[in-house]
Design a protein around this motif. Structure first.
Motif, mmCIF file in Angstrom:
data_model
loop_
_atom_site.group_PDB
_atom_site.id
_atom_site.type_symbol
_atom_site.label_atom_id
_atom_site.label_comp_id
_atom_site.label_asym_id
_atom_site.label_seq_id
_atom_site.Cartn_x
_atom_site.Cartn_y
_atom_site.Cartn_z
ATOM 1 N N LEU A 1 0.824 -1.207 0.000
ATOM 2 C CA LEU A 1 0.000 0.000 0.000
ATOM 3 C C LEU A 1 0.860 1.259 0.000
ATOM 4 O O LEU A 1 0.528 2.245 -0.673
ATOM 5 C CB LEU A 1 -0.932 -0.009 1.208
ATOM 6 C CG LEU A 1 -2.094 -1.016 1.154
ATOM 7 C CD1 LEU A 1 -2.815 -1.063 2.493
ATOM 8 C CD2 LEU A 1 -3.069 -0.632 0.049
ATOM 9 N N SER A 2 1.959 1.265 0.735
ATOM 10 C CA SER A 2 2.852 2.424 0.755
ATOM 11 C C SER A 2 3.470 2.669 -0.611
ATOM 12 O O SER A 2 3.564 3.809 -1.072
ATOM 13 C CB SER A 2 3.953 2.222 1.800
ATOM 14 O OG SER A 2 3.405 2.047 3.085
ATOM 15 N N THR A 3 3.874 1.588 -1.264
ATOM 16 C CA THR A 3 4.466 1.717 -2.601
ATOM 17 C C THR A 3 3.455 2.254 -3.596
ATOM 18 O O THR A 3 3.760 3.156 -4.397
ATOM 19 C CB THR A 3 4.985 0.350 -3.077
ATOM 20 O OG1 THR A 3 5.936 -0.153 -2.135
ATOM 21 C CG2 THR A 3 5.640 0.477 -4.445
ATOM 22 N N ILE A 4 2.240 1.732 -3.563
ATOM 23 C CA ILE A 4 1.198 2.177 -4.488
ATOM 24 C C ILE A 4 0.828 3.636 -4.228
ATOM 25 O O ILE A 4 0.670 4.429 -5.160
ATOM 26 C CB ILE A 4 -0.034 1.268 -4.380
ATOM 27 C CG1 ILE A 4 0.294 -0.118 -4.941
ATOM 28 C CG2 ILE A 4 -1.226 1.870 -5.128
ATOM 29 C CD1 ILE A 4 -0.826 -1.125 -4.781
ATOM 30 N N ALA A 5 0.711 4.013 -2.945
ATOM 31 C CA ALA A 5 0.373 5.396 -2.608
ATOM 32 C C ALA A 5 1.428 6.363 -3.132
ATOM 33 O O ALA A 5 1.106 7.402 -3.727
ATOM 34 C CB ALA A 5 0.203 5.539 -1.099
ATOM 35 N N GLY A 6 2.699 6.034 -2.913
ATOM 36 C CA GLY A 6 3.768 6.901 -3.418
ATOM 37 C C GLY A 6 3.789 6.984 -4.931
ATOM 38 O O GLY A 6 4.002 8.062 -5.502
ATOM 39 N N SER A 7 3.553 5.858 -5.599
ATOM 40 C CA SER A 7 3.547 5.841 -7.061
ATOM 41 C C SER A 7 2.400 6.676 -7.627
ATOM 42 O O SER A 7 2.576 7.436 -8.591
ATOM 43 C CB SER A 7 3.442 4.396 -7.565
ATOM 44 O OG SER A 7 4.514 3.617 -7.091
ATOM 45 N N LEU A 8 1.212 6.543 -7.017
ATOM 46 C CA LEU A 8 0.061 7.302 -7.508
ATOM 47 C C LEU A 8 0.242 8.798 -7.278
ATOM 48 O O LEU A 8 -0.181 9.612 -8.103
ATOM 49 C CB LEU A 8 -1.212 6.810 -6.828
ATOM 50 C CG LEU A 8 -1.673 5.402 -7.220
ATOM 51 C CD1 LEU A 8 -2.954 5.038 -6.471
ATOM 52 C CD2 LEU A 8 -1.897 5.311 -8.716
#
Length: 424
Positions: A61-68
């Protein structure tokens, strides 16, 4: 009423991303509840392939949030570059065509919504949970959708900066507005285009309504005004056409009546700080004209783009010619109850071409394109419209001083003028 709501939605850039963000928040709450209180581990497929522990879920979730968030930043930067291109290369008036584009707003909404979902999913994770299924699965699905949307957005931006695409879009906006007005006149027997305002002398009293603030007339709610005039036995006379700029305390409309009428506020007319093409045909034509003017300016020097604009102007003006008249009048039982001023065709024709004639008077290709547009307008048209195009062609020749052109260019313009006159 519907047009006013639609205008409100399109003019608020923040509205669609806000709706996506709120929806994402509630989705995160729902998914957190399901992950906490519904045991999905009983299903073997879910247990073997989708169940993950808390630490890995937080990492994903942290990776996806940063990417978005990064994709949202890139998208915003791309939008700013496109807006700069529109303003410098085309016309400042065309900025709203990209800002209010639903594709642009949806892309921002999806990215911001995905970021909001991922952040709140992290927030709602509880230490006592041993495994997570829905939160991470849905987040991965959202991330996959965002990647596809981002690729589509790049394609959309590449198409939007092409001047041919912009000209086509501007023409379609104008033709849509024209079609709506023509349909209103053709489908309603009580709506007629006239050359003069009907007499209101049978009314002994009147109420003059002024506006409190300045702005452009964006919308006129004709149906509600007509309904009100029929119910109360009024004759409502509007004094300014769509797109007019009104200073404070300007007389906007007059209500003529015989009975007792209360003082009314300004209703049925929407004012704003900028014009819109929803009902304003002239504004759409102005955008096309400005793109042509920018193209023939010395800094850009792109006459072929100007010629393309002139061709589309000719196409739009031919449709506008069917709306030639000074007023749009609504009747009830052969009695006029509502009058809305219109710009006659000769004024619309001149406003489209007189600046192009001035700045392109030494470019034979621009003048030929204008004559070709006049020929397109006059073909299979009424005698009145043909006469007006012939009169404007004389203005073009006078403005251009064709005697300064080589003989071949002079013959070309005179031949087009002859073909135009033969349409009569």
């Amino acid at each position: 009423m519907f047009n006013k709501l639609f205008l409100f939605i399109k003019s608020r850039v923040w509205l669609l991303p806000t709706i996506f963000s709120i929806g994402s928040f509630f989705l995160a709450v729902l998914v957190a509840f399901l992950d906490q209180f519904i045991n999905l581990n009983n299903t073997k497929i879910i247990k073997d392939f989708l169940t993950i522990d808390r630490d890995l879920a937080q990492t994903i979730l942290s990776t996806i949030a940063g990417s978005l968030l990064t994709m949202t930043t890139i998208t915003f930067s791309t939008i700013m570059v496109v807006l700069t291109t529109y303003s410098s290369q085309f016309s400042p008036r065309t900025l709203q065509n990209f800002i209010r584009d639903m594709v642009t707003m949806r892309v921002l909404g999806i990215f911001i919504g995905g970021f909001v979902y991922s952040i709140f999913s992290l927030l709602f994770m509880k230490q006592q949970s041993e495994s997570y299924v829905l939160a991470v699965t849905i987040s991965v699905i959202i991330a996959s959708i965002c990647v596809g949307v981002f690729a589509y957005f790049i394609h959309h931006v590449a198409s939007s900066v092409r001047v041919s695409k912009l000209i086509e879009q501007l023409s379609n906006d104008v033709l849509k507005s024209i079609h709506n007005k023509i349909s209103k006149v053709e489908k309603n027997d009580h709506v007629i285009l006239v050359t003069s305002t009907p007499s209101e002398y049978k009314f002994s009293k009147k109420i003059e309504i002024t506006n409190n603030d300045f702005g452009y007339i964006q919308l006129i709610d004709e149906e509600n005004l007509y309904k009100q005039a029929c119910e109360d036995d009024y004759f409502i006379e509007i004094h300014h056409s769509i797109g007019s700029f009104l200073p404070p305390d300007k007389l906007v409309m007059t209500i003529h009546h015989n009975g007792v009428a209360e003082n009314k506020e300004l209703e049925g007319i929407t004012l704003g700080n900028e014009r819109t093409t929803m009902q304003d045909i002239d504004f759409g034509l102005q955008k096309l004209t400005e793109v042509a003017l920018r193209a023939i300016s010395p800094g850009i020097n792109d006459p072929n783009t100007a010629i393309d604009c002139i061709r589309h102007l000719g196409l739009c003006l031919k449709k506008v010619s069917s709306l030639d008249g000074n007023s749009l009048v609504y009747y009830k039982d052969n009695t006029a109850v509502l009058s809305i001023p219109q710009r006659p065709f000769e004024e619309v024709l001149r406003s489209c071409f007189y600046q192009i004639c001035h700045y392109g008077q030494k470019d034979i290709s621009i003048l030929e394109a204008i004559f070709d547009a006049l020929l397109e307008i006059s073909t299979s048209n009424t005698k009145e419209i043909i006469e007006k195009t012939v009169q404007f062609s004389e203005y073009i020749l006078e403005k251009a001083d064709i005697h300064s052109f080589p003989e071949l260019d002079q013959r070309s313009l005179k031949d087009r003028k002859k073909r135009l006159v033969n349409q009569k």
